[in-house]
Design an enzyme around this catalytic site. Structure first.
Site, PDB file in Angstrom:
ATOM      1  N   CYS A 113      30.935   6.390 -14.501  1.00  0.00           N
ATOM      2  CA  CYS A 113      30.087   5.321 -13.470  1.00  0.00           C
ATOM      3  C   CYS A 113      30.791   5.272 -12.299  1.00  0.00           C
ATOM      4  CB  CYS A 113      30.369   3.943 -14.271  1.00  0.00           C
ATOM      5  SG  CYS A 113      29.483   4.098 -15.842  1.00  0.00           S
ATOM      6  N   HIS A 253      29.167  -1.422  -8.787  1.00  0.00           N
ATOM      7  CA  HIS A 253      28.628  -0.428  -9.993  1.00  0.00           C
ATOM      8  C   HIS A 253      27.724  -1.674 -10.836  1.00  0.00           C
ATOM      9  CE1 HIS A 253      27.572   1.945 -13.510  1.00  0.00           C
ATOM     10  NE2 HIS A 253      28.666   1.283 -14.270  1.00  0.00           N
ATOM     11  N   ASN A 283      22.154   0.087 -16.702  1.00  0.00           N
ATOM     12  CA  ASN A 283      23.328   1.085 -16.256  1.00  0.00           C
ATOM     13  C   ASN A 283      23.081   2.337 -16.034  1.00  0.00           C
ATOM     14  OD1 ASN A 283      25.968   2.173 -15.611  1.00  0.00           O
ATOM     15  ND2 ASN A 283      26.942   1.002 -17.392  1.00  0.00           N
TER      16      ASN A 283
HETATM   17  N1  ACO Z   1      21.456  -7.085 -29.960  1.00  0.00           N
HETATM   18  C1  ACO Z   1      21.889  -8.011 -30.851  1.00  0.00           C
HETATM   19  N2  ACO Z   1      22.995  -8.001 -31.225  1.00  0.00           N
HETATM   20  C2  ACO Z   1      24.067  -7.272 -30.688  1.00  0.00           C
HETATM   21  C3  ACO Z   1      23.658  -6.114 -30.011  1.00  0.00           C
HETATM   22  C4  ACO Z   1      22.503  -6.291 -29.428  1.00  0.00           C
HETATM   23  N3  ACO Z   1      21.826  -5.203 -28.739  1.00  0.00           N
HETATM   24  N4  ACO Z   1      24.786  -5.396 -29.547  1.00  0.00           N
HETATM   25  C5  ACO Z   1      25.681  -6.192 -30.147  1.00  0.00           C
HETATM   26  N5  ACO Z   1      25.279  -7.037 -30.989  1.00  0.00           N
HETATM   27  C6  ACO Z   1      26.039  -7.888 -31.835  1.00  0.00           C
HETATM   28  C7  ACO Z   1      27.459  -7.383 -32.353  1.00  0.00           C
HETATM   29  O1  ACO Z   1      27.103  -6.599 -33.624  1.00  0.00           O
HETATM   30  C8  ACO Z   1      28.158  -8.653 -32.894  1.00  0.00           C
HETATM   31  O2  ACO Z   1      27.754  -9.126 -33.989  1.00  0.00           O
HETATM   32  P1  ACO Z   1      28.732  -9.955 -35.023  1.00  0.00           P
HETATM   33  O3  ACO Z   1      29.445 -10.614 -34.368  1.00  0.00           O
HETATM   34  O4  ACO Z   1      27.746 -10.150 -35.997  1.00  0.00           O
HETATM   35  O5  ACO Z   1      29.615  -8.616 -35.178  1.00  0.00           O
HETATM   36  C9  ACO Z   1      27.773  -9.478 -31.551  1.00  0.00           C
HETATM   37  O6  ACO Z   1      26.594  -9.143 -31.002  1.00  0.00           O
HETATM   38  C10 ACO Z   1      28.860  -9.748 -30.500  1.00  0.00           C
HETATM   39  O7  ACO Z   1      29.278  -8.393 -30.073  1.00  0.00           O
HETATM   40  P2  ACO Z   1      30.167  -8.166 -28.935  1.00  0.00           P
HETATM   41  O8  ACO Z   1      30.383  -6.714 -28.783  1.00  0.00           O
HETATM   42  O9  ACO Z   1      31.442  -9.182 -29.151  1.00  0.00           O
HETATM   43  O10 ACO Z   1      29.131  -8.912 -27.495  1.00  0.00           O
HETATM   44  P3  ACO Z   1      29.745  -8.961 -26.077  1.00  0.00           P
HETATM   45  O11 ACO Z   1      29.542 -10.140 -25.842  1.00  0.00           O
HETATM   46  O12 ACO Z   1      30.969  -8.493 -25.919  1.00  0.00           O
HETATM   47  O13 ACO Z   1      28.782  -8.070 -25.396  1.00  0.00           O
HETATM   48  C11 ACO Z   1      28.495  -6.006 -24.314  1.00  0.00           C
HETATM   49  C12 ACO Z   1      28.714  -6.691 -25.599  1.00  0.00           C
HETATM   50  C13 ACO Z   1      27.249  -6.293 -24.045  1.00  0.00           C
HETATM   51  C14 ACO Z   1      28.531  -4.516 -24.599  1.00  0.00           C
HETATM   52  C15 ACO Z   1      29.731  -6.339 -23.871  1.00  0.00           C
HETATM   53  O14 ACO Z   1      30.807  -5.918 -24.418  1.00  0.00           O
HETATM   54  C16 ACO Z   1      29.667  -5.368 -22.353  1.00  0.00           C
HETATM   55  O15 ACO Z   1      28.802  -5.433 -21.546  1.00  0.00           O
HETATM   56  N6  ACO Z   1      30.773  -4.645 -22.298  1.00  0.00           N
HETATM   57  C17 ACO Z   1      30.976  -3.648 -21.306  1.00  0.00           C
HETATM   58  C18 ACO Z   1      30.249  -2.366 -21.597  1.00  0.00           C
HETATM   59  C19 ACO Z   1      29.636  -1.494 -20.380  1.00  0.00           C
HETATM   60  O16 ACO Z   1      28.898  -2.094 -19.478  1.00  0.00           O
HETATM   61  N7  ACO Z   1      29.770  -0.287 -20.384  1.00  0.00           N
HETATM   62  C20 ACO Z   1      29.196   0.546 -19.643  1.00  0.00           C
HETATM   63  C21 ACO Z   1      30.006   1.554 -19.160  1.00  0.00           C
HETATM   64  S1  ACO Z   1      31.526   1.004 -18.543  1.00  0.00           S
HETATM   65  C22 ACO Z   1      31.156   0.325 -17.025  1.00  0.00           C
HETATM   66  O17 ACO Z   1      29.916   0.767 -16.733  1.00  0.00           O
HETATM   67  C23 ACO Z   1      31.739  -0.624 -16.507  1.00  0.00           C
END
Ligand code: ACO
Length: 326
Positions: A113, A253, A283
């Site tokens: 990214c 980003h 993204n």
């Molecule tokens: N729909 C519904 N529920 C979901 C989904 C979905 N698409 N995805 C995950 N969940 C569930 C999980 O299974 C979990 O369930 P559980 O509590 O029963 O285990 C619950 O939601 C919470 O999951 P978390 O991973 O804790 O959720 P979080 O609030 O952290 O959000 C996310 C997840 C959106 C991926 C977040 O962590 C994030 O944005 N991280 C950054 C990742 C990113 O941007 N990566 C891109 C590359 S790096 C960059 O570009 C910066």
């Protein structure tokens, strides 16, 4: 003094739109969850016959058109991508041929990214060293082909697209003021794509199990991303004796609205100072910043003399910033 200015921007987004409600039919998710956790409402998906080079070519042609520059005036093409057409040769070489940039040398940069910010820094250094006059810097991705569409943790986040800028070395104070780049390979397993590759070969078992797709530990990535984007933005401002109040537009980003808002808050930037379009494209990795810059430019948000701060974070981990006076 000579500085490297952006004299043209362009972008290309594939036609197909995949909405959150479309995703509800594919995995156990909901529009409500995706919007609340990421701010993403829709993303673009490349057609079967569209590759990263095709997206990049269209974005590059639009940037060249805006700049009023012909392809044979370009001295170097640097393309940030992690979804190139081939393992090799570089997708930048495919683009060079497509647009007819016969006098340019061309190469790809793999910084996930952060790909565009890395590529911009490379091109600026090349021009400022006096080795060329004009450069084309592109970010282009077809992430839809490396995602596990059965994994709700990742498939809702990403999209396809490309953006490009034409750079020109000019007299004056406007142009890129500084670039700051960083990497830390110890975080590799929090965000990476195993293959298929020389380390993770396309054996029949691996193909059947689809073990090649993007892997991510979202929670951990989130925390480091906010910290790194904040630190590298502060680093850029401090190096130029500027403060966040001086920034006209922050173009981060576009990973996730929550990451961007948390970063903006730490930097004390107002909503008006932050350009966010993650709701429309998700993204697109190395393509998010040049797509956003092109949108901001075409909306008339960037005027001569405006201070523009870019910051990116991605797999590697890699992160970086670029500060420029428009
Ligand atoms: N729909 C519904 N529920 C979901 C989904 C979905 N698409 N995805 C995950 N969940 C569930 C999980 O299974 C979990 O369930 P559980 O509590 O029963 O285990 C619950 O939601 C919470 O999951 P978390 O991973 O804790 O959720 P979080 O609030 O952290 O959000 C996310 C997840 C959106 C991926 C977040 O962590 C994030 O944005 N991280 C950054 C990742 C990113 O941007 N990566 C891109 C590359 S790096 C960059 O570009 C910066």
């Amino acid at each position: 003094m000579k500085r490297v200015r952006v004299i043209g921007t362009g972008s290309y987004l594939p036609e197909k739109i995949l909405t959150n409600s479309d995703l509800e039919k594919m995995v156990d998710t909901s529009d409500e969850w995706i919007v609340a956790r990421t701010g993403i409402e829709r993303r673009r998906i490349a057609a079967d016959n569209e590759n990263t080079s095709d997206l990049a070519t269209k974005a590059a042609q639009r940037a060249l058109e805006m700049a009023g520059v012909s392809a044979d005036e370009i001295d170097v093409i640097v393309l940030g991508t992690i979804t190139g057409d081939y393992p090799w040769p570089a997708t930048a070489c495919v683009v060079q041929h497509n647009i007819g940039a016969t006098n340019a040398y061309a190469y790809d940069i793999s910084a996930a990214c952060s790909g565009f910010v890395y590529a911009l820094s490379n091109a600026v250094d090349y021009l400022q060293a006096g080795r060329g006059q004009k450069a084309l810097v592109i970010g282009s991705e077809v992430l839809s082909r490396v995602i596990d569409w059965t994994d709700r943790n990742t498939c809702v986040l990403f999209g396809d697209g490309a953006g490009a800028v034409v750079l020109d070395l000019q007299d004056g104070d406007s142009g890129v003021l500084s670039s700051h780049l960083h990497s830390d390979g110890s975080y590799l397993e929090l965000l990476y794509q195993p293959g298929f590759s020389t380390r993770h070969m396309a054996t029949p078992e691996a193909i059947a199990a689809k073990t090649n797709t993007l892997k991510m530990q979202g929670n951990e990535v989130f925390k480091v991303a906010v910290r790194s984007l904040t630190d590298v933005s502060k680093e850029a401002l401090a190096a130029n004796q500027l403060t966040s109040e001086d920034v006209k537009l922050f173009i981060p980003h576009q990973a996730n609205r929550r990451i961007l808002e948390a970063t903006a808050k730490r930097l004390k930037l107002t909503d008006e100072q932050c350009f966010i379009n993650v709701q429309d494209y998700g993204n697109t990795s190395g393509a998010t910043i040049p797509i956003a810059m092109d949108e901001a430019n075409r909306q008339g948000l960037l005027q001569e003399g405006d201070l523009v701060l870019m910051a990116a974070f991605g797999g590697g981990f890699t992160w970086g910033s670029s500060l420029l006076r428009w």
